[in-house]
Design a protein around this motif. Sequence first.
Motif, PDB file in Angstrom:
ATOM      1  N   LEU A  45      -0.719  -4.303  -5.396  1.00 49.26           N
ATOM      2  CA  LEU A  45      -0.246  -2.939  -5.171  1.00 49.26           C
ATOM      3  C   LEU A  45      -1.420  -1.975  -5.233  1.00 49.26           C
ATOM      4  CD1 LEU A  45       1.979  -0.730  -4.957  1.00 49.26           C
ATOM      5  CD2 LEU A  45       2.156  -0.840  -7.461  1.00 49.26           C
ATOM      6  N   VAL A  46      -1.480  -1.090  -4.242  1.00 49.02           N
ATOM      7  CA  VAL A  46      -2.457   0.000  -4.231  1.00 49.02           C
ATOM      8  C   VAL A  46      -1.674   1.298  -4.062  1.00 49.02           C
ATOM      9  CG1 VAL A  46      -4.456   1.021  -3.089  1.00 49.02           C
ATOM     10  CG2 VAL A  46      -4.225  -1.474  -3.204  1.00 49.02           C
ATOM     11  N   ALA A  47      -1.888   2.244  -4.974  1.00 47.54           N
ATOM     12  CA  ALA A  47      -1.189   3.530  -4.922  1.00 47.54           C
ATOM     13  C   ALA A  47      -2.150   4.620  -4.461  1.00 47.54           C
ATOM     14  CB  ALA A  47      -0.612   3.874  -6.295  1.00 47.54           C
ATOM     15  N   ASN A  48      -1.679   5.459  -3.541  1.00 52.61           N
ATOM     16  CA  ASN A  48      -2.500   6.530  -2.983  1.00 52.61           C
ATOM     17  C   ASN A  48      -1.718   7.829  -2.943  1.00 52.61           C
ATOM     18  OD1 ASN A  48      -4.832   4.860  -1.712  1.00 52.61           O
ATOM     19  ND2 ASN A  48      -2.993   3.872  -0.938  1.00 52.61           N
ATOM     20  N   GLN A  49      -2.442   8.911  -2.715  1.00 54.37           N
ATOM     21  CA  GLN A  49      -1.797  10.149  -2.323  1.00 54.37           C
ATOM     22  C   GLN A  49      -1.380  10.031  -0.860  1.00 54.37           C
ATOM     23  OE1 GLN A  49      -4.686  13.227  -3.173  1.00 54.37           O
ATOM     24  NE2 GLN A  49      -4.031  13.387  -5.310  1.00 54.37           N
ATOM     25  N   HIS A  50      -0.462  10.886  -0.445  1.00 51.38           N
ATOM     26  CA  HIS A  50       0.091  10.787   0.909  1.00 51.38           C
ATOM     27  C   HIS A  50      -0.995  11.046   1.955  1.00 51.38           C
ATOM     28  CE1 HIS A  50       3.127  10.618   3.934  1.00 51.38           C
ATOM     29  NE2 HIS A  50       2.951  11.868   4.314  1.00 51.38           N
ATOM     30  N   ILE A  66       0.861  -1.184   0.000  1.00 53.48           N
ATOM     31  CA  ILE A  66       0.000   0.000   0.000  1.00 53.48           C
ATOM     32  C   ILE A  66       0.896   1.232   0.000  1.00 53.48           C
ATOM     33  CG2 ILE A  66      -1.999   1.087   1.032  1.00 53.48           C
ATOM     34  CD1 ILE A  66      -2.492  -1.824   0.349  1.00 53.48           C
ATOM     35  N   ASP A  67       0.967   1.895  -1.149  1.00 60.30           N
ATOM     36  CA  ASP A  67       1.856   3.053  -1.265  1.00 60.30           C
ATOM     37  C   ASP A  67       1.167   4.316  -0.765  1.00 60.30           C
ATOM     38  OD1 ASP A  67       4.455   4.127  -2.321  1.00 60.30           O
ATOM     39  OD2 ASP A  67       3.040   5.400  -3.407  1.00 60.30           O
ATOM     40  N   ASP A  68       1.961   5.175  -0.139  1.00 60.51           N
ATOM     41  CA  ASP A  68       1.435   6.388   0.499  1.00 60.51           C
ATOM     42  C   ASP A  68       1.962   7.640  -0.197  1.00 60.51           C
ATOM     43  OD1 ASP A  68      -0.062   7.782   2.390  1.00 60.51           O
ATOM     44  OD2 ASP A  68       1.593   7.893   3.813  1.00 60.51           O
ATOM     45  N   GLY A  69       1.993   7.596  -1.532  1.00 64.78           N
ATOM     46  CA  GLY A  69       2.415   8.770  -2.284  1.00 64.78           C
ATOM     47  C   GLY A  69       3.912   8.891  -2.468  1.00 64.78           C
ATOM     48  N   SER A  70       4.599   7.766  -2.649  1.00 62.49           N
ATOM     49  CA  SER A  70       6.057   7.792  -2.810  1.00 62.49           C
ATOM     50  C   SER A  70       6.460   8.588  -4.046  1.00 62.49           C
ATOM     51  CB  SER A  70       6.601   6.364  -2.925  1.00 62.49           C
ATOM     52  OG  SER A  70       6.421   5.656  -1.726  1.00 62.49           O
ATOM     53  N   GLY A 114      -0.603   9.138   5.331  1.00 61.30           N
ATOM     54  CA  GLY A 114      -0.081   8.719   6.624  1.00 61.30           C
ATOM     55  C   GLY A 114      -0.167   7.217   6.804  1.00 61.30           C
ATOM     56  N   VAL A 115       0.717   6.684   7.662  1.00 58.86           N
ATOM     57  CA  VAL A 115       0.859   5.236   7.780  1.00 58.86           C
ATOM     58  C   VAL A 115      -0.403   4.573   8.317  1.00 58.86           C
ATOM     59  CG1 VAL A 115       1.904   5.366  10.094  1.00 58.86           C
ATOM     60  CG2 VAL A 115       2.375   3.401   8.624  1.00 58.86           C
ATOM     61  N   SER A 116      -1.104   5.204   9.247  1.00 62.22           N
ATOM     62  CA  SER A 116      -2.312   4.583   9.797  1.00 62.22           C
ATOM     63  C   SER A 116      -3.380   4.418   8.729  1.00 62.22           C
ATOM     64  CB  SER A 116      -2.850   5.418  10.961  1.00 62.22           C
ATOM     65  OG  SER A 116      -1.956   5.398  12.052  1.00 62.22           O
ATOM     66  N   SER A 117      -3.524   5.414   7.875  1.00 62.99           N
ATOM     67  CA  SER A 117      -4.523   5.350   6.814  1.00 62.99           C
ATOM     68  C   SER A 117      -4.228   4.217   5.837  1.00 62.99           C
ATOM     69  CB  SER A 117      -4.581   6.688   6.071  1.00 62.99           C
ATOM     70  OG  SER A 117      -5.489   6.619   4.992  1.00 62.99           O
ATOM     71  N   VAL A 118      -2.969   4.075   5.425  1.00 58.60           N
ATOM     72  CA  VAL A 118      -2.660   3.032   4.443  1.00 58.60           C
ATOM     73  C   VAL A 118      -2.706   1.643   5.078  1.00 58.60           C
ATOM     74  CG1 VAL A 118      -1.368   4.560   2.927  1.00 58.60           C
ATOM     75  CG2 VAL A 118      -0.158   3.349   4.726  1.00 58.60           C
ATOM     76  N   ARG A 119      -2.353   1.524   6.351  1.00 58.77           N
ATOM     77  CA  ARG A 119      -2.525   0.233   7.023  1.00 58.77           C
ATOM     78  C   ARG A 119      -4.001  -0.155   7.077  1.00 58.77           C
ATOM     79  NH1 ARG A 119       1.519   0.981  12.228  1.00 58.77           N
ATOM     80  NH2 ARG A 119       3.437   0.174  11.273  1.00 58.77           N
ATOM     81  N   ASN A 120      -4.858   0.806   7.370  1.00 51.67           N
ATOM     82  CA  ASN A 120      -6.290   0.514   7.408  1.00 51.67           C
ATOM     83  C   ASN A 120      -6.807   0.101   6.041  1.00 51.67           C
ATOM     84  OD1 ASN A 120      -6.535   1.013  10.143  1.00 51.67           O
ATOM     85  ND2 ASN A 120      -7.172   3.139   9.878  1.00 51.67           N
ATOM     86  N   MET A 121      -6.297   0.721   5.000  1.00 44.95           N
ATOM     87  CA  MET A 121      -6.700   0.323   3.654  1.00 44.95           C
ATOM     88  C   MET A 121      -6.303  -1.128   3.395  1.00 44.95           C
ATOM     89  SD  MET A 121      -5.842   2.163   0.026  1.00 44.95           S
ATOM     90  CE  MET A 121      -6.789   3.587   0.562  1.00 44.95           C
ATOM     91  N   GLY A 122      -5.087  -1.493   3.793  1.00 45.91           N
ATOM     92  CA  GLY A 122      -4.657  -2.875   3.637  1.00 45.91           C
ATOM     93  C   GLY A 122      -5.513  -3.833   4.440  1.00 45.91           C
TER      94      GLY A 122
END
Length: 303
Positions: free
Chosen positions: A61-66, A37-41, A68-76
């Motif tokens: 792979l899921v790509a996102n805008q930045h 889960i990418d956080d806007g790299s 924060g880590v909690s948000s992308v963990r929740n998405m996963g």
Amino acid sequence: MSIAMSFIIPMYNVAPYLQRCIDSILAQTISKEILLIDDGSTDETLNIALSYVRQYPFIHLVANQHQGVSSVRNMGLRLAKGEFVFFLDADDCLAPGLDLQAIYTQIETHYPEAVIVKGLLQIHLPAPFNTINTSRPVMTTLEPHSMMVVGSIAFTEHMVRTDNCFIHTGSYFIRRAFLREHSIYFHEQTAFMEDFQFLCDVFEYDKPIVEISTLFFYYMRRYGSSFPLMGSMEVFHKKAGFLAYLREAMAHTQRLKPYLRYLYQRQLQEYQYIYDVVSIEYKYAIQGHPELRQWLFILPDEP
């Protein structure tokens, strides 16, 4: 084929470390999926991730805008399909020699009621420290590579009693159905100690936790991630927010209150040391923070 383990990997500009992380998971024979889960790299992280996605159908792979880590963990967590979920940061890696398939088989055979499984971690500190420290079991009666089951509230009591309170999600894997049933997710408004808050929400239900005295992963602390300099004002403000969280949490729980109180007092002691010794800049910052000044000098104990 059912999936035993969902590995949830948040990524943000981790190109130098990502291959090591993914390869350590690929070495595991357990049935798995890997959720990147990418956080806007903005570096080569996405290209490296894509090279693995093209090779392995169980890597997604899921790509996102930045966010924060909690948000992308929740998405996963929302996307995960495995029986257990394992949160591993992209700059960390599973320990060589770890056999999650063997551990999974033992858990399902001997402790099917277990909701949480905890192992050990090894902390690698960067220069100028260049040190390696391995965590010790919370349940001090554990023999090497043995297992013990206990309720999570009793587990936190042992953490306080043995002064062994450091927790990291990479040391645990947790049944996904339990997290879904109780709607347990990371606190997305939190920018510091998000692992702690998430695991406190898990422990609150007093479910069986199996601790195994086996090394799970290498925690590679580095500057630019969650390991800033001790004297930075960023740390000051994040720790002040964490103190506020502890005070609020103590007001809403009885089961975990001794554990939270212990951590709260430890944090206050650290601030007192900073105020007395470390930095004039910190001293002015504390004086300008009304709540923190009150906690330190008017109400130094629990709320």
